[in-house]
Design a protein around this motif. Structure first.
Motif, PDB file in Angstrom:
ATOM      1  N   UNK A  54      27.406  25.125   5.447  1.00  0.00           N
ATOM      2  CA  UNK A  54      26.942  26.286   4.702  1.00  0.00           C
ATOM      3  C   UNK A  54      27.523  26.230   3.290  1.00  0.00           C
ATOM      4  N   UNK A  55      26.675  26.413   2.295  1.00  0.00           N
ATOM      5  CA  UNK A  55      27.096  26.472   0.903  1.00  0.00           C
ATOM      6  C   UNK A  55      26.511  27.734   0.285  1.00  0.00           C
ATOM      7  N   UNK A  56      27.374  28.579  -0.283  1.00  0.00           N
ATOM      8  CA  UNK A  56      26.937  29.856  -0.859  1.00  0.00           C
ATOM      9  C   UNK A  56      27.519  30.013  -2.261  1.00  0.00           C
ATOM     10  N   UNK A  57      26.700  30.508  -3.172  1.00  0.00           N
ATOM     11  CA  UNK A  57      27.118  30.829  -4.538  1.00  0.00           C
ATOM     12  C   UNK A  57      27.979  29.716  -5.122  1.00  0.00           C
ATOM     13  N   UNK A  58      27.445  28.509  -5.141  1.00  0.00           N
ATOM     14  CA  UNK A  58      28.205  27.357  -5.612  1.00  0.00           C
ATOM     15  C   UNK A  58      27.292  26.398  -6.367  1.00  0.00           C
ATOM     16  N   UNK A  59      27.857  25.779  -7.393  1.00  0.00           N
ATOM     17  CA  UNK A  59      27.195  24.706  -8.126  1.00  0.00           C
ATOM     18  C   UNK A  59      28.102  23.482  -8.037  1.00  0.00           C
ATOM     19  N   UNK A  60      27.669  22.473  -7.288  1.00  0.00           N
ATOM     20  CA  UNK A  60      28.509  21.323  -6.997  1.00  0.00           C
ATOM     21  C   UNK A  60      27.753  20.040  -7.330  1.00  0.00           C
ATOM     22  N   UNK A  61      28.333  19.241  -8.226  1.00  0.00           N
ATOM     23  CA  UNK A  61      27.722  17.987  -8.639  1.00  0.00           C
ATOM     24  C   UNK A  61      28.776  16.896  -8.623  1.00  0.00           C
ATOM     25  N   UNK A  62      28.482  15.803  -7.954  1.00  0.00           N
ATOM     26  CA  UNK A  62      29.347  14.621  -7.970  1.00  0.00           C
ATOM     27  C   UNK A  62      28.480  13.412  -8.270  1.00  0.00           C
ATOM     28  N   UNK A  63      29.067  12.438  -8.982  1.00  0.00           N
ATOM     29  CA  UNK A  63      28.337  11.217  -9.306  1.00  0.00           C
ATOM     30  C   UNK A  63      28.403  10.246  -8.142  1.00  0.00           C
ATOM     31  N   UNK A  64      29.627  10.012  -7.650  1.00  0.00           N
ATOM     32  CA  UNK A  64      29.784   9.188  -6.456  1.00  0.00           C
ATOM     33  C   UNK A  64      29.483  10.034  -5.226  1.00  0.00           C
ATOM     34  N   UNK A  65      28.899   9.431  -4.226  1.00  0.00           N
ATOM     35  CA  UNK A  65      28.410  10.170  -3.071  1.00  0.00           C
ATOM     36  C   UNK A  65      29.518  10.980  -2.401  1.00  0.00           C
ATOM     37  N   UNK A  66      29.326  12.299  -2.325  1.00  0.00           N
ATOM     38  CA  UNK A  66      30.283  13.185  -1.681  1.00  0.00           C
ATOM     39  C   UNK A  66      29.880  13.479  -0.242  1.00  0.00           C
ATOM     40  N   UNK A  67      30.700  14.295   0.407  1.00  0.00           N
ATOM     41  CA  UNK A  67      30.477  14.569   1.834  1.00  0.00           C
ATOM     42  C   UNK A  67      30.926  15.985   2.145  1.00  0.00           C
ATOM     43  N   UNK A  68      30.094  16.719   2.869  1.00  0.00           N
ATOM     44  CA  UNK A  68      30.446  18.040   3.406  1.00  0.00           C
ATOM     45  C   UNK A  68      30.246  17.962   4.907  1.00  0.00           C
ATOM     46  N   UNK A  69      31.310  18.205   5.653  1.00  0.00           N
ATOM     47  CA  UNK A  69      31.311  17.955   7.084  1.00  0.00           C
ATOM     48  C   UNK A  69      30.589  19.011   7.901  1.00  0.00           C
ATOM     49  N   UNK A  70      30.524  18.741   9.177  1.00  0.00           N
ATOM     50  CA  UNK A  70      29.875  19.620  10.148  1.00  0.00           C
ATOM     51  C   UNK A  70      30.600  20.959  10.223  1.00  0.00           C
ATOM     52  N   UNK A  71      29.818  22.049  10.209  1.00  0.00           N
ATOM     53  CA  UNK A  71      30.323  23.422  10.400  1.00  0.00           C
ATOM     54  C   UNK A  71      31.308  23.846   9.318  1.00  0.00           C
ATOM     55  N   UNK A  72      31.280  23.213   8.155  1.00  0.00           N
ATOM     56  CA  UNK A  72      32.142  23.633   7.048  1.00  0.00           C
ATOM     57  C   UNK A  72      31.433  24.678   6.195  1.00  0.00           C
ATOM     58  N   UNK A  73      32.230  25.525   5.541  1.00  0.00           N
ATOM     59  CA  UNK A  73      31.705  26.600   4.704  1.00  0.00           C
ATOM     60  C   UNK A  73      32.246  26.419   3.290  1.00  0.00           C
TER      61      UNK A  73
END
Length: 782
Positions: free
Chosen positions: A208-227
């Motif tokens: 889940x991602x809320x009210x966020x602006x997130x940019x990465x050049x190298x491939x990033x990762x957001x795991x399972x069930x993370x907020x």
């Protein structure tokens, strides 16, 4: 929890109102009391009064100070209100005092710590409960429960044929099912006001991602069930990796970091005078520098457990072995029995650059990431002295550097930050996160690429992330369209402008040229292959990464979902009414030998494919014995497939036995290949073709007479050990497996000598690469 009984003159509940407190103040101090030397009433706002009562007295200072005395001899109105405010417990005292209709009289026999007058006042009132029809109750008392609620509530439900979750068992799963119902009712979605770019595709992960602006050049990762919430990061060098089951809030700037699974990471700004609240901190503060407190604890850390046993999800005794003493975490005045994470100095203070940019140091996370989890069975066996985490270790490491940064930093406790956090600054920051500006800037980059005809990919990964993550079942289709529709509208405007300004011809569009050397009706799945080529080329143009390409041997490939090439080709063929299934897509797109299979009794169909590892010697042997010939008779697979489906619908004993044989034959073929038994593979091919003809039925035309003649001829002479028509049959290509020591040239000569000279013969080898997408310069096409 005692309270004065003679202050207000109107009973204890009179102190719950602003006027009651003012009346009590005047009665106590007369006209000689006041604002306490200009503080409190004058220039101050009323805050919260009381404990659980917490009545908000929201009056302005001018309206309160007009008729109040002022004198430095008396406490301010705020101080006075705090000293006499009711401090009661909602559950243990208020609800115990209230009557129910089943009670008689005006009081109850229960032991109370407050004066009888207070209890008597409340006991005159009847407790009435309004039950919500078909209502449900969810209690969120811990961070772990919050993570589970939000991640489950925003996830699309996994549904089986019975209409419930596919694996709902036990109390935990029943709780998650209730969370999902709550989420559907509340309209929770995995993306809300979010711009996420540069992170890996979900591929089955729900976060889940809320009210966020997130940019990465190298491939990033957001795991399972993370907020992730209230984050504004733009990382040009480095990346951001967030483990499973994490909570990340308020992170800002351009610093990269890696957060282990099961951790909370929150950044909050400190007030300008934060260092003066706790003089013992001995901190030098520069005016141009903004300070933040970094809340970093484990999701399962018990902050109120005394004495504390775990920190960062690790046994506290292990952390003490890394070179930390109890005196580093707690003040001497706190007894051992009261030492909790709540009052432990574990939250480092970090600062931004003096030039106004936010470049924060998260190197202490390297140390936390290297700590063993207390949930692991190995944690009790691992000692710091056995690792590079011991202070006497001679091996330098990023983990120890991070530990040193954490230990030497100024640290606050959870109990301290409540009085030093700048909540107004945090509110301004959260409302200023430029989600829409990031989206507009990305679309302007796309427009610039199109208008200037630059040979680079247009990046729409933020659109793909939003569309693939949002939960349509929670009623968020309009949120998807806000992002997707905006991107399409931008492209439409750019195209219109380009045509108006004469940058392109009037017939502006995407020109696709497809070429195939295979004849129509070949049986080699050419329609699926061409569809896969076109879709993968378009995806390459717009920067979409599709699963199912360039997978290594032995790797199980996920071919379901919106970002799967095989799934997309299957949808394309259904839209074009050409029929067919996922087996053609797998055979033509995925390289090498592979096994395709699907889960039984699960809808929608869940298909998987696994490549088989082959030795170079086996590949060479197969290449020498494989023979491919074209029957000269094209066929339309759609007609034969319709006949197959009609027979399958009857579920006759013959059909069920045939299908079971086909399924079993696939595994037998893989077993023969892995064992190097090429002759055994030929026998499986023969049986496979018999089953295919049985599925099509008699008089289906699945096997032309010329094909049967050729197979019988070559089999009788011992030239082949296996044969089958490709695809649904009816003509097209015939694949043969030559006997050991027989060449394709000998087989061709035998056929021609028997008058079967209308067959055309072709080389046949195993392609390990599968589908390959290349980008070439325009001049290379001329």
């Amino acid at each position: 929890m005692m309270m004065p009984t003679s202050t207000g003159g109107e009973g204890p509940l009179g102190l719950c109102t602003r006027r009651g407190i003012e009346r009590s103040y005047r009665k106590t101090y007369g006209d000689g009391g006041g604002g306490g030397g200009g503080s409190g009433v004058h220039g101050a706002r009323w805050g919260r009064v009381g404990g659980m009562a917490e009545t908000i007295i929201g009056s302005s200072s001018s309206s309160l100070s007009s008729n109040l005395p002022s004198s430095s001899q008396f406490p301010s109105m705020v101080e006075y209100a705090r000293s006499i405010a009711l401090n009661i417990c909602l559950y243990g005292e208020m609800l115990h005092a209230l009557r129910t209709t089943a009670m008689r009289g005006t009081s109850t026999t229960t032991t109370m710590t407050n004066p009888p007058t207070y209890h008597e006042v409340l006991s005159r009132h009847v407790l009435r409960v309004c039950a919500v029809p078909a209502g449900s109750f969810v209690h969120l008392g811990t961070t772990a429960e919050l993570v589970d609620f939000v991640s489950s509530g925003a996830s699309p439900p996994a549904v089986n044929a019975e209409g419930e979750g596919s694996n709902w068992r036990g109390d935990a799963d029943r709780t998650r099912r209730r969370y999902r119902r709550f989420g559907a009712a509340m309209g929770l979605t995995s993306r809300a006001g979010a711009f996420v770019s540069g992170f890996g595709r979900n591929r089955g992960r729900h976060n889940v991602v809320m009210n966020s602006a997130m940019t990465v050049v190298n491939r990033g990762y957001i795991g399972e069930s993370s907020i992730v919430e209230h984050c504004h990061v733009d990382v040009g060098d480095g990346t951001i990796n967030i483990g499973d089951g994490c909570v990340v809030s308020g992170i800002r700037g351009s610093a990269s970091f890696s957060l282990p699974s099961g951790m909370c990471l929150q950044l909050l700004p400190l007030s300008r005078s934060w260092h003066t609240v706790y003089p013992s901190l001995d901190v030098v503060v520069e005016d141009a520098v903004t300070f933040f407190v970094c809340i970093c604890i484990g999701v399962h850390d018990n902050i109120k457990e005394a004495p504390a046993k775990a920190l960062f999800g690790t046994d506290l005794q292990f952390i003490f072995g890394c070179g930390i003493d109890e005196d580093d975490l707690w003040d001497e005045c706190i007894p051992a029995s009261k030492r909790m994470l709540w009052n432990a100095k574990i939250l480092p203070v970090v600062s931004s650059n003096g030039d106004g940019t936010v470049e924060l140091n998260y190197s202490f996370l390297d140390w936390i990431e290297s700590l063993p989890s207390s949930l692991s069975s190995l944690s009790t066996e691992v000692r710091p002295e056995d690792t590079h985490l011991h202070p006497n270790s001679s091996v330098p490491s990023r983990a120890m550097m991070g530990f040193k940064q954490w230990k030497e930093s100024t640290r606050l406790s959870l109990s301290q930050i409540r009085t030093v956090v700048d909540s107004e600054a945090e509110a301004r920051y959260r409302s200023s996160i430029p989600v829409k500006k990031c989206e507009d800037r990305r679309l302007l980059e796309v427009v610039d690429i199109l208008m200037n005809r630059r040979n680079v990919s247009c990046n729409f990964d933020h659109v793909v992330d939003f569309v693939s993550s949002s939960n349509l079942s929670n009623g968020t289709a309009h949120l998807r369209w806000d992002v997707f529709g905006n991107a399409m509208e931008t492209l439409d405007i750019a195209a219109s402008k380009a045509i108006t300004e004469g940058l392109f011809d009037a017939d502006l569009g995407l020109e696709v040229t497809a070429q195939s050397l295979l004849p129509t009706g070949s049986g080699l799945g050419s329609s699926s292959i061409i569809g896969g080529c076109i879709l993968s080329a378009i995806a390459k143009c717009v920067g979409i990464v599709l699963a199912g390409i360039d997978n290594a041997p032995g790797e199980r490939i996920e071919i379901n979902g919106q970002n799967s090439l095989i799934h997309s080709v299957l949808m394309l063929e259904q839209l074009l009414t050409t029929g067919g299934g996922w087996q053609d897509n797998i055979g033509g797109i995925v390289g090498g030998l592979k096994l395709g299979f699907s889960d039984a009794h699960i809808l929608p169909l869940q298909t998987k494919v696994q490549r088989v590892s082959l030795s170079p010697q086996l590949v060479e042997a197969l290449n020498q014995r494989l023979v491919l010939t074209f029957s000269g008779q094209p066929r339309l697979a759609k007609n034969i497939l319709q006949q197959v489906l009609r027979r399958w619908a009857t579920r006759s004993g013959e059909i069920m036995t045939t299908v079971e044989g086909l399924v079993k034959g696939a595994s037998e073929a893989i077993a023969c290949v892995e064992a190097g038994d090429i002759n055994g593979l030929g026998l499986v091919m023969n049986q496979y073709w018999k089953f295919k003809m049985a599925m099509a039925g008699p008089n289906s035309g699945a096997e032309p007479a010329s094909v049967r003649t050729l197979i019988d001829l070559l089999s009788s002479k011992g030239d082949i050990v296996g044969a089958t028509l490709c695809g649904a049959g009816g003509g097209g290509f015939l694949v043969l497996l030559a006997s050991e020591g027989h060449s394709s040239h000998e087989i061709e000569s035998t056929a021609r000598a028997s008058g079967l000279d209308f067959f055309s013969w072709h080389s046949c080898t195993i392609s390990e690469k599968g589908l390959v997408v290349e980008v070439v310069e325009a001049q290379c096409l001329h």
